[in-house]
Design a protein around this motif. Structure first.
Motif, PDB file in Angstrom:
ATOM      1  N   PRO A  35       0.970  -1.391  -0.014  1.00 30.95           N
ATOM      2  CA  PRO A  35      -0.096  -0.173   0.018  1.00 30.95           C
ATOM      3  C   PRO A  35       0.876   1.195  -0.167  1.00 30.95           C
ATOM      4  O   PRO A  35       1.797   1.208   0.606  1.00 30.95           O
ATOM      5  N   ALA A  36       0.307   2.446  -0.784  1.00 34.48           N
ATOM      6  CA  ALA A  36       1.234   3.640  -0.923  1.00 34.48           C
ATOM      7  C   ALA A  36       0.821   4.141   0.753  1.00 34.48           C
ATOM      8  O   ALA A  36       0.002   3.875   1.567  1.00 34.48           O
ATOM      9  N   GLY A  37       2.024   4.947   1.208  1.00 36.85           N
ATOM     10  CA  GLY A  37       1.757   5.389   2.608  1.00 36.85           C
ATOM     11  C   GLY A  37       2.895   4.353   3.220  1.00 36.85           C
ATOM     12  O   GLY A  37       3.165   4.973   4.433  1.00 36.85           O
ATOM     13  N   TYR A  38       3.386   3.292   2.902  1.00 39.65           N
ATOM     14  CA  TYR A  38       4.402   2.559   3.466  1.00 39.65           C
ATOM     15  C   TYR A  38       5.692   3.157   3.004  1.00 39.65           C
ATOM     16  O   TYR A  38       5.933   3.028   1.997  1.00 39.65           O
ATOM     17  N   VAL A  39       6.715   3.326   3.814  1.00 39.57           N
ATOM     18  CA  VAL A  39       7.979   3.421   3.846  1.00 39.57           C
ATOM     19  C   VAL A  39       8.729   2.120   3.886  1.00 39.57           C
ATOM     20  O   VAL A  39       8.594   1.275   4.886  1.00 39.57           O
ATOM     21  N   ILE A  40       9.454   1.894   2.812  1.00 36.38           N
ATOM     22  CA  ILE A  40      10.061   0.437   2.692  1.00 36.38           C
ATOM     23  C   ILE A  40      11.464   0.929   3.227  1.00 36.38           C
ATOM     24  O   ILE A  40      12.208   1.484   2.507  1.00 36.38           O
ATOM     25  N   ALA A  41      12.326  -0.348   3.977  1.00 26.61           N
ATOM     26  CA  ALA A  41      13.658  -0.188   3.826  1.00 26.61           C
ATOM     27  C   ALA A  41      14.020  -1.713   3.363  1.00 26.61           C
ATOM     28  O   ALA A  41      13.265  -2.682   3.879  1.00 26.61           O
ATOM     29  N   ALA A  42      14.926  -1.755   2.350  1.00 23.46           N
ATOM     30  CA  ALA A  42      14.838  -2.878   1.852  1.00 23.46           C
ATOM     31  C   ALA A  42      16.685  -3.297   1.995  1.00 23.46           C
ATOM     32  O   ALA A  42      17.586  -2.346   2.269  1.00 23.46           O
TER      33      ALA A  42
ATOM     34  N   THR B 241       0.564   2.450  -8.859  1.00 22.87           N
ATOM     35  CA  THR B 241      -0.666   1.927  -9.583  1.00 22.87           C
ATOM     36  C   THR B 241      -1.888   2.799  -9.359  1.00 22.87           C
ATOM     37  O   THR B 241      -2.016   3.541  -8.305  1.00 22.87           O
ATOM     38  N   GLU B 242      -2.925   2.383  -9.986  1.00 19.31           N
ATOM     39  CA  GLU B 242      -4.198   3.426  -9.886  1.00 19.31           C
ATOM     40  C   GLU B 242      -4.953   2.750  -8.498  1.00 19.31           C
ATOM     41  O   GLU B 242      -5.441   3.658  -7.988  1.00 19.31           O
ATOM     42  N   ASP B 243      -4.681   1.644  -7.894  1.00 16.94           N
ATOM     43  CA  ASP B 243      -5.551   1.426  -6.610  1.00 16.94           C
ATOM     44  C   ASP B 243      -4.785   1.670  -5.328  1.00 16.94           C
ATOM     45  O   ASP B 243      -4.726   0.931  -4.450  1.00 16.94           O
ATOM     46  N   SER B 244      -3.964   2.646  -5.388  1.00 15.59           N
ATOM     47  CA  SER B 244      -3.134   3.286  -4.192  1.00 15.59           C
ATOM     48  C   SER B 244      -2.170   2.099  -3.726  1.00 15.59           C
ATOM     49  O   SER B 244      -1.836   2.133  -2.552  1.00 15.59           O
ATOM     50  N   LEU B 245      -1.610   1.500  -4.555  1.00 15.48           N
ATOM     51  CA  LEU B 245      -0.664   0.588  -4.154  1.00 15.48           C
ATOM     52  C   LEU B 245       0.671   1.204  -4.896  1.00 15.48           C
ATOM     53  O   LEU B 245       0.683   1.577  -5.961  1.00 15.48           O
ATOM     54  N   ASN B 246       1.847   0.990  -4.327  1.00 14.67           N
ATOM     55  CA  ASN B 246       3.190   1.160  -4.864  1.00 14.67           C
ATOM     56  C   ASN B 246       3.756   0.069  -5.106  1.00 14.67           C
ATOM     57  O   ASN B 246       3.755  -1.091  -4.249  1.00 14.67           O
ATOM     58  N   THR B 247       4.356  -0.189  -6.302  1.00 14.54           N
ATOM     59  CA  THR B 247       5.372  -1.301  -6.762  1.00 14.54           C
ATOM     60  C   THR B 247       6.701  -0.874  -6.793  1.00 14.54           C
ATOM     61  O   THR B 247       7.013   0.117  -7.538  1.00 14.54           O
ATOM     62  N   THR B 248       7.776  -1.342  -6.113  1.00 15.96           N
ATOM     63  CA  THR B 248       8.911  -0.859  -5.686  1.00 15.96           C
ATOM     64  C   THR B 248       9.879  -2.028  -6.607  1.00 15.96           C
ATOM     65  O   THR B 248       9.547  -3.346  -6.213  1.00 15.96           O
ATOM     66  N   PHE B 249      10.674  -1.720  -7.249  1.00 17.05           N
ATOM     67  CA  PHE B 249      11.718  -2.600  -8.230  1.00 17.05           C
ATOM     68  C   PHE B 249      12.878  -2.650  -7.572  1.00 17.05           C
ATOM     69  O   PHE B 249      13.461  -1.200  -7.296  1.00 17.05           O
ATOM     70  N   TYR B 250      13.568  -3.694  -7.177  1.00 17.41           N
ATOM     71  CA  TYR B 250      14.816  -3.612  -6.584  1.00 17.41           C
ATOM     72  C   TYR B 250      15.724  -4.553  -7.477  1.00 17.41           C
ATOM     73  O   TYR B 250      15.012  -5.722  -8.148  1.00 17.41           O
ATOM     74  N   GLN B 251      16.961  -4.511  -7.442  1.00 13.42           N
ATOM     75  CA  GLN B 251      18.051  -5.347  -8.464  1.00 13.42           C
ATOM     76  C   GLN B 251      19.307  -5.084  -7.724  1.00 13.42           C
ATOM     77  O   GLN B 251      20.176  -4.076  -7.585  1.00 13.42           O
ATOM     78  N   ILE B 252      19.714  -6.386  -7.075  1.00 11.49           N
ATOM     79  CA  ILE B 252      21.012  -6.174  -6.247  1.00 11.49           C
ATOM     80  C   ILE B 252      21.492  -7.677  -6.196  1.00 11.49           C
ATOM     81  O   ILE B 252      20.898  -8.540  -6.551  1.00 11.49           O
ATOM     82  N   GLY B 253      22.991  -7.614  -6.238  1.00 14.05           N
ATOM     83  CA  GLY B 253      23.473  -8.970  -6.211  1.00 14.05           C
ATOM     84  C   GLY B 253      25.044  -8.649  -6.076  1.00 14.05           C
ATOM     85  O   GLY B 253      25.626  -7.782  -6.638  1.00 14.05           O
ATOM     86  N   PRO B 254      25.680  -9.907  -5.907  1.00 16.72           N
ATOM     87  CA  PRO B 254      25.172 -11.160  -5.495  1.00 16.72           C
ATOM     88  C   PRO B 254      24.870 -11.173  -3.815  1.00 16.72           C
ATOM     89  O   PRO B 254      25.773 -10.464  -3.144  1.00 16.72           O
ATOM     90  N   MET B 255      23.744 -11.423  -3.389  1.00 19.65           N
ATOM     91  CA  MET B 255      23.666 -11.702  -2.019  1.00 19.65           C
ATOM     92  C   MET B 255      22.909 -13.025  -1.858  1.00 19.65           C
ATOM     93  O   MET B 255      22.456 -13.652  -2.744  1.00 19.65           O
ATOM     94  N   HIS B 256      22.833 -13.430  -0.551  1.00 15.63           N
ATOM     95  CA  HIS B 256      22.120 -14.633  -0.264  1.00 15.63           C
ATOM     96  C   HIS B 256      20.958 -14.448   0.391  1.00 15.63           C
ATOM     97  O   HIS B 256      20.374 -15.461   0.878  1.00 15.63           O
ATOM     98  N   ASP B 257      20.435 -13.221   0.438  1.00 14.99           N
ATOM     99  CA  ASP B 257      19.108 -12.955   1.027  1.00 14.99           C
ATOM    100  C   ASP B 257      18.521 -11.791   0.703  1.00 14.99           C
ATOM    101  O   ASP B 257      19.170 -10.934   0.357  1.00 14.99           O
ATOM    102  N   PHE B 258      17.371 -11.273   0.751  1.00 15.97           N
ATOM    103  CA  PHE B 258      16.815 -10.341   0.610  1.00 15.97           C
ATOM    104  C   PHE B 258      15.413  -9.886   1.495  1.00 15.97           C
ATOM    105  O   PHE B 258      14.654 -10.663   1.567  1.00 15.97           O
ATOM    106  N   ALA B 259      15.743  -8.935   2.274  1.00 16.90           N
ATOM    107  CA  ALA B 259      14.819  -8.603   3.369  1.00 16.90           C
ATOM    108  C   ALA B 259      14.166  -7.179   3.038  1.00 16.90           C
ATOM    109  O   ALA B 259      14.740  -6.266   2.653  1.00 16.90           O
ATOM    110  N   LEU B 260      13.212  -7.085   3.877  1.00 13.71           N
ATOM    111  CA  LEU B 260      12.320  -5.629   3.807  1.00 13.71           C
ATOM    112  C   LEU B 260      12.028  -5.438   5.253  1.00 13.71           C
ATOM    113  O   LEU B 260      11.719  -6.302   6.249  1.00 13.71           O
ATOM    114  N   ALA B 261      11.695  -4.116   5.352  1.00 14.34           N
ATOM    115  CA  ALA B 261      10.894  -3.687   6.664  1.00 14.34           C
ATOM    116  C   ALA B 261      10.102  -2.336   6.135  1.00 14.34           C
ATOM    117  O   ALA B 261      10.494  -1.374   5.436  1.00 14.34           O
ATOM    118  N   LEU B 262       9.047  -2.521   6.783  1.00 17.52           N
ATOM    119  CA  LEU B 262       8.197  -1.482   6.263  1.00 17.52           C
ATOM    120  C   LEU B 262       7.256  -0.856   7.322  1.00 17.52           C
ATOM    121  O   LEU B 262       6.822  -1.612   8.305  1.00 17.52           O
TER     122      LEU B 262
END
Lengths: 599, 301
Positions: free
Chosen positions: A195-202, A212-233
């Motif tokens: 949902p929009a309004g969430y601040v994301i730490a990744a 997007t139209e319905d108040s959602l945010n899509t965030t794109f990430y590209q990173i490597g090499p890593m063995h994990d991908f995590a988020l905090a919102l």
């Protein structure tokens, strides 16, 4: 429409060069969205299976199933978390909705047992593309995967590939209490909708965000090499950002946490600088810190993202916050980039990290890494480690796997505290070669998963045979060591001649030579080295001046020495320290009696 | 009120032998409690150069090393404190008879040691009963006070660092205040026992309650006003001790610190006597009991 356009452009740039370090690593693609109403995440992961002749099975990890009931191996001995989940009944779990290998539907072949998922395709699937559609239920107030009042910490939130061993069998870790995530290195491509309004730490700074139209945010990430991908919102996060040595440091905190920002920043910068000089510079473009209510006091390290428990309380008035930030940041090198297996060899990341935390704290605060210096009361990280290290069963080996410890307190005591002292001893035995060793070890196993034998093979290159044997003993046996010096005697023969003697002692089975230093009444000093053939040896010296003091291991090379009080002997008794200590205790007892007895 | 309080200081000074005696009793008891601990600690520390830093700093590395090498040390100390505190408590119930007699009767300088100890013996039973009664009361109020501060500090849940430290001190202050108010009832009961030694225990408690209910706020204020100078002295002593051992990390500094600590302990004894003198005067103004002047006695025939 705009989303499709954007995805196309995104994929185009992805194909043209993905990772920080070229294309040596496979790509792991995650597309998922967070449903904050039901506290669920759904989506899919896609990655290429390893190339291996006659590979007919695929395995993967479903970490969230550790939170699925109070009888899981993970929660069984994790009393606090288990009781919390039992009370709220907001368990966590993950299911595979469907599975495809190279486009073929293999959903019916999926078998799941606890956190281990497996597909038996029946025919070769070597190099094929595996796609797993999943649904995750986030537990309430878990630890590394949880939600709490609208805030989320997401680690292990997607099906993770198991690791193929050289013999073609799968290593699919078993997650018991205290186990942390284990995985291979990938280049991550993540598309996360919230949902929009969430601040994301990744684990990475975002490449882009599309609303997007319905108040959602899509965030794109590209990173490597890593063995994990995590988020905090969190909808309450404020993001503070700064550049340091080419790294964007992001600190995500709630309004009441802003007072700690300067200290977090300072500790982070100091660590990035220090570890960059010792090993290699931090290679990713960002390093994020996010405060969260994780149900315990401490931190959780993930590649590129560090979760810090909210710094409420007076303890953060001391240096413990600095120590915490430093410790978790050092993990970006040892665990993040040198991806040792935290379940099988926890010491390789925790003990090593704890040791470098100590070194950095000494740089910052001096005096064995002082955490508190208040009204004459000095408390250092070294004090904490020596005390805790002594409290636990010395029958545990440092090289025990996580599941080899019966109690959580034994795990922390042995792996963190005693482990730190052992790593320090190993480092000091190398002398000037120490930093070269760490650089070589890091370079050799960067983005790999070393074990104890790998560590020792590099160590051997920089050490003599005695030191190497000593370190082997410290790692693989419950090694005990206690240097001592005593029975100092000065016999005055004439005006210019004094015959002095003292006894050097050793308890334990480390054979290394040890330095000792003699201080004469005249002010001179003399250094020597003792190679212990026997456990006790009398040293005789004839000199012009009597001996005032003898110290064995004056530089505390052997940090695992069990008793520092007997590492020195004075020619005459010094009752002042004991008197001062007793004087303080006397005053304390008088105060107690005053309040109890009324006067 | 301040004038009244200050005027009682003179009476306390007239009790200087009692003051010194009470302090010495506390000092000797504390000394006996820590003696085994001190002997073991000194034997471990005296021959080691590692312990030297303890002379100038409260170096936890030395203290923790000592505890690690002598694991029985702390249990020995705690057992000694427990046993010693119990014995001291009983001794104080004996001495309370004489102390409260002096402060409630106002016979400063007019009481010899025979009379003092006779009153000690006479009041021992009632003072012991008061202690037994108050122990569970203290426990209940301590628990309630903790619950109370936990509730009110919920609003301060998000404090960090020094602010959290200050909140912790405020919480401690609130608990201290609540326990102080409760302990004033015990002092009222002891004063009543001194004034009415021939009454039964229930009647003594009733007199104490009658005195306490309208007066506890005033008496709490009296205690705090006598406590503040002690707090100031305590802070100065701690700072002075730090300076002494910091600048003169040797025999002089350590002895100076020891003296400062004992001065502080001595003044603490004086502070309590001062407060009791004020309480005694106030109690006597309302409930003279056996201290009623002879000409005021009524004889009905």
């Amino acid at each position: 429409m705009s989303m499709m356009w954007f995805r196309s452009i995104f994929l185009f740039f992805l194909l043209s060069g993905v990772s920080v370090f070229g294309n040596d690593f496979d790509t792991l693609r995650i597309v998922a969205s967070l449903d904050t109403l039901n506290k669920q995440i759904s989506g899919y992961v896609e990655y290429r299976l390893p190339e291996f002749q006659d590979l007919t099975t695929a395995e993967f990890q479903l970490f969230p199933n550790v939170y699925s009931s109070d009888s899981t191996a993970y929660l069984k001995d994790y009393k606090q978390l288990r009781n919390r989940l039992k009370k709220s009944e907001k368990w966590g779990w993950m299911v595979i909705d469907s599975a495809f290998i190279s486009g073929a539907d293999v959903s019916d072949s999926v078998k799941i047992e606890y956190t281990r998922g497996a597909i038996n395709a029946g025919s070769s699937i070597s190099g094929g593309s595996l796609r797993l559609h999943f649904t995750l239920q986030v537990p309430e107030r878990g630890d590394r995967l949880s939600y709490n009042k609208g805030d989320y910490v997401l680690d292990g939130w997607y099906p993770r590939p198991a690791m193929l061993k050289a013999d073609g069998t799968w290593y699919n870790p078993f997650y018991s209490t205290m186990a942390e995530l284990v995985g291979d290195y990938y280049n991550f491509e993540v598309e996360f909708t919230a949902p929009a309004g969430y601040v994301i730490a990744a684990s990475s700074g975002p490449d882009s965000t599309v609303q997007t139209e319905d108040s959602l945010n899509t965030t794109f990430y590209q990173i490597g090499p890593m063995h994990d991908f995590a988020l905090a919102l969190s909808p309450h996060y404020e993001k503070l950002e700064m550049e340091f040595n080419g790294v964007t440091i992001g600190i995500f905190l709630r309004e009441f946490e802003t007072p700690v920002y300067p200290r977090v920043r300072n500790a982070a910068e100091k660590t990035i600088e220090y570890m960059g000089k010792l090993c290699r510079s931090y290679p990713y473009r960002s390093l994020n810190y996010a405060f969260a209510d994780v149900g315990f006091a401490g931190g959780i390290e993930m590649p590129g993202l560090i979760i810090l428990s909210s710094p409420r309380g007076s303890i953060m008035a001391t240096g413990f916050l600095d120590a915490l930030v430093i410790h978790e940041t050092v993990h970006e090198w040892f665990y993040g980039m040198v991806g040792s297996d935290q379940i099988e060899t926890p010491w390789l990341d925790e003990a090593v990290t704890e040791y470098f935390t100590y070194r950095i704290l000494r740089e910052m605060h001096g005096d064995d890494g002082l955490l508190l210096d208040w009204w004459g009361l000095k408390v250092s990280q070294r004090d904490q480690q020596r005390f805790v290290s002594d409290m636990f069963d010395h029958e545990y080996l440092l090289t025990n796997p996580t599941y080899g410890f019966a109690e959580e307190v034994d795990y922390f005591g042995v792996i963190y505290s005693r482990g730190n002292l052992i790593v320090e001893t190993a480092d000091k035995l190398l002398g000037e070669n120490g930093d070269f060793f760490w650089r070589n070890y890091f370079d050799t196993y960067r983005f790999k998963r070393p074990g104890t034998a790998d560590f020792l093979s590099i160590y051997k290159k920089y050490s003599d045979s005695l030191s190497h044997r000593a370190v082997e003993k410290m790692l693989e046996t419950p090694a005990f060591l206690d240097w001592s010096v005593g029975n100092l005697d000065n016999e005055i023969i004439s005006k210019d001649t004094v015959k002095s003697s003292f006894i050097l002692g050793r308890k334990g089975d480390i054979d290394n030579p040890v330095d000792y230093r003699i201080y004469f009444v005249s002010g001179d000093s003399l250094s020597g080295a003792w190679l212990p053939k026997y456990d006790r040896e009398k040293i005789r010296i004839e000199n012009e001046s009597p001996i005032r003091k003898v110290v064995i291991d004056p530089d505390n090379v052997f940090a695992i020495d069990a008793n520092l009080l007997n590492n020195s002997v004075l020619s005459g008794e010094d009752n002042l320290p004991g008197f001062r200590f007793s004087s303080g205790i006397l005053f304390l007892v008088e105060s107690v009696l005053s309040y109890l007895g009324g006067l | 009120m301040i004038g009244e309080i200050l005027s009682q200081l003179r009476n306390v000074l007239s009790l200087k032998r009692l003051w010194v005696g009470l302090y010495l009793c506390k000092f000797i008891m504390a000394g006996l409690i820590i003696l085994p601990f001190a002997m073991v600690a000194n034997s471990e520390l005296s021959l080691s150069a590692f312990s030297r830093s303890l002379v100038s700093d409260w170096d936890l590395s030395v203290i923790l090393e000592l505890i690690a090498q002598s694991p029985d040390l702390m249990p020995m100390l705690l057992a000694g404190v427990f046993a010693g505190a119990l014995i001291y408590l009983i001794i104080m119930q004996f001495l309370n008879g004489g102390i409260y007699f002096l402060t409630v009767s106002g016979k400063y300088g007019k009481c010899d040691w025979k009379e003092f100890f006779a009153e000690c013996g006479g009041g021992f039973r009632h003072n012991l009963y008061i202690t037994f009664l108050m122990l569970p009361v203290y426990l209940v109020f301590l628990i309630s006070a903790n619950v109370f501060v936990n509730i009110i500090s919920f609003a301060a849940n998000d404090l960090i660092g020094k602010a959290a430290l200050i909140m912790m001190l405020i919480r401690f202050g609130i608990i201290f205040l609540i326990m102080l108010v409760v302990s004033i009832f015990a002092d009222s009961a002891r004063s009543a026992a001194a004034a009415y030694p021939d009454n039964n225990f229930r009647e003594i408690l009733k007199i104490a309650a009658d005195y306490y209910r309208p007066r506890f706020r005033k008496i709490t204020m009296v205690y705090l006003l006598t406590f503040i100078p002690f707090l100031i002295v305590w802070g100065m002593v701690e700072k002075g001790a730090l300076l002494a051992t910091g600048y003169s990390a040797g025999f002089v500094g350590v002895m100076l610190e020891f003296l400062l600590f004992q001065i502080c302990s001595f003044i603490r004894t004086g502070q309590k006597l001062w407060y009791l003198a004020c309480l005694g005067k106030d109690f006597r103004s309302l409930y003279q009991g056996r201290f009623l002047p002879k000409q005021a006695e009524l004889r009905l025939e």
